[in-house]
Design an enzyme around this catalytic site. Sequence first.
Site, mmCIF file in Angstrom:
data_model
loop_
_atom_site.group_PDB
_atom_site.id
_atom_site.type_symbol
_atom_site.label_atom_id
_atom_site.label_comp_id
_atom_site.label_asym_id
_atom_site.label_seq_id
_atom_site.Cartn_x
_atom_site.Cartn_y
_atom_site.Cartn_z
ATOM 1 N N ARG A 43 0.810 -1.224 0.000
ATOM 2 C CA ARG A 43 0.000 0.000 0.000
ATOM 3 C C ARG A 43 0.842 1.272 0.000
ATOM 4 O O ARG A 43 0.569 2.211 -0.758
ATOM 5 C CB ARG A 43 -0.963 -0.015 1.195
ATOM 6 C CG ARG A 43 -2.137 -0.967 1.012
ATOM 7 C CD ARG A 43 -2.830 -1.275 2.322
ATOM 8 N NE ARG A 43 -2.000 -2.111 3.180
ATOM 9 C CZ ARG A 43 -1.922 -3.444 3.066
ATOM 10 N NH1 ARG A 43 -2.631 -4.059 2.148
ATOM 11 N NH2 ARG A 43 -1.150 -4.144 3.858
ATOM 12 N N THR A 44 1.863 1.330 0.855
ATOM 13 C CA THR A 44 2.638 2.574 0.952
ATOM 14 C C THR A 44 3.399 2.853 -0.335
ATOM 15 O O THR A 44 3.355 3.963 -0.872
ATOM 16 C CB THR A 44 3.611 2.513 2.145
ATOM 17 O OG1 THR A 44 2.860 2.309 3.348
ATOM 18 C CG2 THR A 44 4.395 3.812 2.264
ATOM 19 N N LYS A 91 25.120 -5.547 -1.877
ATOM 20 C CA LYS A 91 26.577 -5.657 -2.064
ATOM 21 C C LYS A 91 27.342 -4.873 -1.008
ATOM 22 O O LYS A 91 28.557 -4.709 -1.108
ATOM 23 C CB LYS A 91 26.950 -5.167 -3.463
ATOM 24 C CG LYS A 91 26.322 -5.983 -4.584
ATOM 25 C CD LYS A 91 26.758 -5.511 -5.960
ATOM 26 C CE LYS A 91 26.094 -4.210 -6.350
ATOM 27 N NZ LYS A 91 26.383 -3.828 -7.762
ATOM 28 N N ARG A 93 11.617 3.521 2.725
ATOM 29 C CA ARG A 93 11.223 2.619 3.810
ATOM 30 C C ARG A 93 12.416 1.736 4.138
ATOM 31 O O ARG A 93 13.103 1.247 3.241
ATOM 32 C CB ARG A 93 10.029 1.757 3.422
ATOM 33 C CG ARG A 93 9.778 0.624 4.424
ATOM 34 C CD ARG A 93 8.439 -0.025 4.261
ATOM 35 N NE ARG A 93 7.385 0.880 4.691
ATOM 36 C CZ ARG A 93 6.101 0.524 4.759
ATOM 37 N NH1 ARG A 93 5.728 -0.694 4.411
ATOM 38 N NH2 ARG A 93 5.196 1.389 5.167
ATOM 39 N N HIS A 141 6.035 6.600 11.142
ATOM 40 C CA HIS A 141 5.523 6.515 9.769
ATOM 41 C C HIS A 141 4.720 7.797 9.507
ATOM 42 O O HIS A 141 3.488 7.785 9.495
ATOM 43 C CB HIS A 141 4.640 5.277 9.647
ATOM 44 C CG HIS A 141 4.349 4.845 8.240
ATOM 45 N ND1 HIS A 141 4.430 5.697 7.160
ATOM 46 C CD2 HIS A 141 3.951 3.640 7.739
ATOM 47 C CE1 HIS A 141 4.103 5.041 6.062
ATOM 48 N NE2 HIS A 141 3.815 3.792 6.385
#
Length: 234
Positions: A51-52, A80, A101, A129
């Site tokens: 959703r985000t 890496k 995120r 958030h």
Amino acid sequence: MRSLIDISELTTGEIEELIGVANDIIANPEKYSEKCRSKKLATLFFEPSTRTRLSFEAAMLELGGSVLGFSEAQSSSASKGESVADTAKVISCYADIIAMRHPKEGAPLVAARNASIPVINAGDGGHCHPTQTLADLLTIYREKGGFDNLTVGFCGDLKFGRTVHSLISALIRYKNVRFVLISPNELKLPGYVKDKLDKEGIEYTETDSLENSIADLDILYMTRVQKERFFNEE
């Protein structure tokens, strides 16, 4: 333009201005269809999201902009060994703004300190958030007409639920707000958030019974159990 890492960085006036703009976008989407023309959003998602991530991407496209990025750490140079700081520096050459995120608390702040473009925190571990909070505040405003004089129940995983922590941080700045914290003992609200409530003189109660609390609530905010953040499932 500045970064947005924590909801507390916005004043109540700025929050209400953003809500006003959001309501205008809902009412008049065509007016905003070219606002981000020729601008690029980089979505740097080191943690799974549906959703985000898609909300950010859809919003940028609706505003006439374009999107680039990755949806998991394994498809980036993080696999890496590249640091968040170096990733932010590199992506600054490709985009106009970053939405990040990350599973580690504080990673978007590190990115913001090293990027030459604004960084939006799209969720960092169990911390906060802020953009979900803005969406939640918009919903509350449209349903209740404001934020004063509300009794808000938070139910579920209050320990690791970053959306809970952010929404509480936003709501404590309004008048006569009261919280009912509904969770099992193992998933109670963290002490540092309760310290904030105590400092601001906010009334709250803790309980493990939704059934006994729901009649007293103006708003019920449900959260899932954040099993991915458990150190031990016992």
